[in-house]
Design an enzyme around this catalytic site. Structure first.
Site, PDB file in Angstrom:
ATOM      1  CG  ASN A  48      -1.959   1.076   1.141  1.00 51.20           C
ATOM      2  OD1 ASN A  48      -2.399   1.365  -0.074  1.00 51.20           O
ATOM      3  ND2 ASN A  48      -2.475   1.478   2.306  1.00 51.20           N
TER       4      ASN A  48
ATOM      5  CG  ASN B 217       0.251   3.207   4.645  1.00 47.61           C
ATOM      6  OD1 ASN B 217       0.348   1.989   4.122  1.00 47.61           O
ATOM      7  ND2 ASN B 217      -0.513   3.180   5.500  1.00 47.61           N
ATOM      8  CE  LYS B 218       1.076  -1.986   5.404  1.00 52.27           C
ATOM      9  NZ  LYS B 218      -0.322  -0.665   5.112  1.00 52.27           N
ATOM     10  CB  ILE B 219       8.691   0.047   5.061  1.00 55.49           C
ATOM     11  CG1 ILE B 219      10.076   0.530   5.370  1.00 55.49           C
ATOM     12  CG2 ILE B 219       8.740  -1.470   4.350  1.00 55.49           C
ATOM     13  CD1 ILE B 219      10.659  -0.079   6.319  1.00 55.49           C
TER      14      ILE B 219
END
Length: 384
Positions: free
Chosen positions: A195, A197-199
């Site tokens: 997604n 917002n993931k790392i």
């Protein structure tokens, strides 16, 4: 609290925005020129290979989302109406939502304060009690939280005694390790998220991984509408349109190449918060479990209003006034209206985390000046 003017706040500081490598544009252009933009083609295979290299799983399926990966996992594990699925209550709704939509019954277990992940001792006791009742769960779903991997060794040992399969929800765990191995390794299946917002991100999408090629082949079949081998469209069962686009796969592969650097940067962000705010009373940062190395995907803090002089909501508003996004930690699923009647075991730890917890801006692209703004806002909110 009155919100400060935008000019006074400076540019917004998001919680966890995408951090591009500079290679995504060329990767997208190559896919466009190839003509492979559907959920098929060499970009998908390259992305799956990159996920395999990053996670240690030999068999990987690229999916439209992390939730799609979890849904496919539940299907290949044979979850059906009335089956119990056990998971920690301290997680996002997607951990259990697909199973519930399939007719399964979720049962929520508490987490431990030293890691914020599934309490393996509680799990062990509850499994023994379930065995005495003659109603074991069909699967147990530990969750990696904010970049910290659950203690899969203890969880696998507890479940292995009773033959209960383990599905690791590693949507937040990519890049974390457990005793030197990658998050999710050892579980029957592991689901990952890419997604925004993931790392590392593909702009969306997910992956399902396993050591078992049969499970991934079954999931791959279901992910493409469960089409039978035939020159015409023939279906012996229904499936899903869960394949990842080649465009997302190209972005994801470019991002995965930077995963070690992103982990190092997120850990540095966390360390700077911890050092700069160490003298403030009433702040406690999320601990790192002794069994692994967290990515610190999100830097999370607990706020004691009696000592800090303000609660987590007041701190969130102070950060918002400074133009910095923050967010409460997960509201326990047993406290969600949709799960008010769900069975549970314990829950006091998860409730205490929600009452005190806040996730701070944690982006790997955040500048030192931006982080200093966040730190200043936190110090300014302290009324001790």
């Amino acid at each position: 609290m009155t919100e400060a003017p935008a000019a006074a706040r400076g540019a917004p500081i998001p919680l966890s925005p995408p951090h591009l490598t500079g290679r995504e544009g060329a990767a997208l252009q190559a896919v466009l020129e190839s003509g492979w933009v559907a959920p098929a083609g060499p970009a998908i295979a390259a992305f799956e290979d990159a996920v395999a290299a990053a996670t240690g799983f030999p068999h990987v399926l690229a999916t439209a989302s992390g939730t799609a990966a979890l849904h496919l996992a539940y299907r290949v594990l044979g979850i059906g109406p009335g089956d119990e699925v056990w998971a920690p209550g301290f997680t996002f709704v997607a951990t259990v939502a697909p199973a519930v939509q399939m007719g399964a019954v979720p049962r929520f277990l508490d987490v431990e304060p030293g890691s914020w992940t599934l309490d393996a001792d509680l799990l062990r006791r509850e499994l023994a009690a379930a065995a005495r009742r003659g109603r074991l769960p069909r699967c147990v779903v530990p969750v990696d939280i904010y970049g910290q991997a659950a203690d899969l060794d203890a969880i696998l040992a507890a479940c292995g005694r009773w033959g209960v399969p383990v599905l690791s929800d590693s949507a937040e765990g990519l890049g974390a390790t457990i005793r030197g191995r990658h998050a999710g390794r050892g579980a029957r299946l592991a689901a990952f998220s890419f997604n925004g917002n993931k790392i590392v991100t593909a702009g969306g999408g997910g992956a399902l991984a396993s050591d078992d090629p049969v499970l991934i082949a079954r999931a791959r079949h279901l992910a493409s509408h469960a089409k039978d081998p035939a020159p015409h469209y023939q279906h012996s069962e229904t499936g899903h349109a869960y394949g990842m686009s080649s465009l997302l796969a190209a972005v994801g592969a470019a991002q995965l190449a930077a995963l070690p650097q992103r982990v190092a940067r997120r850990r540095a962000v966390f360390a700077r918060y911890a050092e700069a705010l160490a003298d403030l009373p009433g702040l406690a940062f999320m601990p790192e479990a002794p069994w692994g190395r967290a990515t610190r995907w999100l830097s999370a803090v607990l706020v004691d209003p009696a000592r800090f002089g303000a609660g987590p909501e007041a701190l969130r508003l102070a950060l918002a006034a400074a133009g910095a996004e923050s967010r409460p930690v997960w509201k326990p699923l047993p406290a969600q209206p949709v799960f008010r009647d769900a069975p549970r075991a314990g829950g006091a730890v998860a409730e205490s985390l929600f009452a005190a917890g806040l996730c701070l801006p944690s982006g790997s692209g955040m500048t030192e000046a931006e982080q200093e703004r966040v730190i200043a806002a936190i110090r300014g909110a302290c009324r001790a």
